[in-house]
Design a protein around this motif. Structure first.
Motif, PDB file in Angstrom:
ATOM      1  N   HIS A   5       0.852  -1.181   0.000  1.00 47.71           N
ATOM      2  CA  HIS A   5       0.000   0.000   0.000  1.00 47.71           C
ATOM      3  C   HIS A   5       0.895   1.239   0.000  1.00 47.71           C
ATOM      4  N   VAL A   6       0.503   2.219  -0.785  1.00 48.32           N
ATOM      5  CA  VAL A   6       1.329   3.419  -0.948  1.00 48.32           C
ATOM      6  C   VAL A   6       0.594   4.625  -0.375  1.00 48.32           C
ATOM      7  N   PHE A   7       1.336   5.457   0.331  1.00 42.83           N
ATOM      8  CA  PHE A   7       0.796   6.741   0.828  1.00 42.83           C
ATOM      9  C   PHE A   7       1.901   7.753   0.554  1.00 42.83           C
ATOM     10  N   ILE A   8       1.700   8.622  -0.419  1.00 43.40           N
ATOM     11  CA  ILE A   8       2.822   9.454  -0.846  1.00 43.40           C
ATOM     12  C   ILE A   8       2.302  10.776  -1.395  1.00 43.40           C
ATOM     13  N   ALA A   9       3.145  11.791  -1.333  1.00 42.74           N
ATOM     14  CA  ALA A   9       2.760  13.113  -1.821  1.00 42.74           C
ATOM     15  C   ALA A   9       3.633  13.493  -3.016  1.00 42.74           C
ATOM     16  N   VAL A 120       8.597   2.278  -5.102  1.00 42.51           N
ATOM     17  CA  VAL A 120       7.174   2.160  -5.447  1.00 42.51           C
ATOM     18  C   VAL A 120       7.041   1.727  -6.908  1.00 42.51           C
ATOM     19  N   GLN A 121       7.854   2.319  -7.777  1.00 44.04           N
ATOM     20  CA  GLN A 121       7.789   1.920  -9.195  1.00 44.04           C
ATOM     21  C   GLN A 121       8.063   0.425  -9.352  1.00 44.04           C
ATOM     22  N   SER A 122       9.068  -0.080  -8.651  1.00 49.33           N
ATOM     23  CA  SER A 122       9.391  -1.515  -8.750  1.00 49.33           C
ATOM     24  C   SER A 122       8.258  -2.381  -8.228  1.00 49.33           C
ATOM     25  N   PHE A 123       7.682  -1.972  -7.112  1.00 52.20           N
ATOM     26  CA  PHE A 123       6.574  -2.748  -6.542  1.00 52.20           C
ATOM     27  C   PHE A 123       5.361  -2.726  -7.483  1.00 52.20           C
ATOM     28  N   ILE A 124       5.117  -1.573  -8.094  1.00 55.21           N
ATOM     29  CA  ILE A 124       3.990  -1.501  -9.040  1.00 55.21           C
ATOM     30  C   ILE A 124       4.263  -2.423 -10.229  1.00 55.21           C
TER      31      ILE A 124
END
Ligand SMILES: NC(=O)c1ccc[n+]([C@@H]2O[C@H](COP(=O)([O-])OP(=O)(O)OC[C@H]3O[C@@H](n4cnc5c(N)ncnc54)[C@H](OP(=O)(O)O)[C@@H]3O)[C@@H](O)[C@H]2O)c1
Length: 178
Positions: A5-9, A120-124
């Motif tokens: 799960h991602v939470f990012i600005a 995040v890019q890798s996980f996506i």
């Protein structure tokens, strides 16, 4: 099943940090009276997995900001000692996203906060992110480290919720289509 799960600005032009890692444009928006949903987000996460870039930035924060175990994925840091004071809070690993999630799953971890642009890019790309809370800051910074990168194919998302704050921050929650 374990899930990411991602939470990012990001800035309005899609960056999570300036090229040199600076996030002052974001920290300026910190409001002690408004956590933009972070508390609710973190409440059901067991572990934070972050990239070396994010770890190196957060090392400069005092006090240490996380009350969850942190797994730092880094080829450079794997095998090196964790800084004093963080030994019971942080682990280094050179696992791939798939290996890291399998390892965490075997430890009983279910919900993982995935942090850092490249990570995040890798996980996506690996299909390991279930949903993302993206907060857009109304500022253009012109250049920086992007949240998103290249993909082998388009990925469809479903908008789950969207809200704005008096400060002008806009927050949207997306779920990856199954
Ligand atoms: N705006 C926000 O909400 C937000 C959130 C988080 C972070 N940030 C900022 O973003 C910056 C860091 O983000 P970033 O994108 O530069 O770095 P990052 O994703 O945090 O870290 C990237 C590094 O992680 C390591 N890594 C290990 N496995 C990886 C994998 N499978 N895929 C990608 N990287 C992997 C690599 O280091 P090795 O060479 O050691 O393997 C890589 O250079 C910092 O300035 C931080 O403050 C902003």
């Amino acid at each position: 099943m374990i899930s990411g799960h991602v939470f990012i600005a990001t800035s309005l032009d899609g960056y999570i940090a300036r090229l040199d890692g600076d996030i002052d444009w974001l920290l300026q928006r910190d409001d002690p009276a408004e956590d933009h949903g972070y508390h609710d987000f973190i409440a059901d996460k067991d572990v934070i997995v972050m990239g070396r870039g994010s770890f190196e930035k957060v090392l400069g924060f005092d006090p240490w900001p996380y009350d969850r175990p942190v797994l730092v994925l880094s080829r450079q840091l794997a095998g090196t000692p964790v800084p004093p004071g963080l030994a019971d809070k942080v682990r280094f690993s050179n696992a791939t996203p798939e290996q890291a999630m399998a390892q965490l799953s075997s430890e009983g971890v279910r919900r993982v906060y995935v942090d850092g642009g490249q990570l995040v890019q890798s996980f996506i790309r690996a299909g390991l992110v279930e949903d993302m809370v993206l907060t857009t800051v109304p500022v253009l910074i012109g250049a920086g480290r992007p949240l998103f990168g290249t993909l082998p194919q388009d990925l469809d998302l479903k908008l789950v919720a969207s809200r704005s704050f008096p400060s002008g921050l806009v927050q949207s929650t997306y779920r990856f289509a199954p």
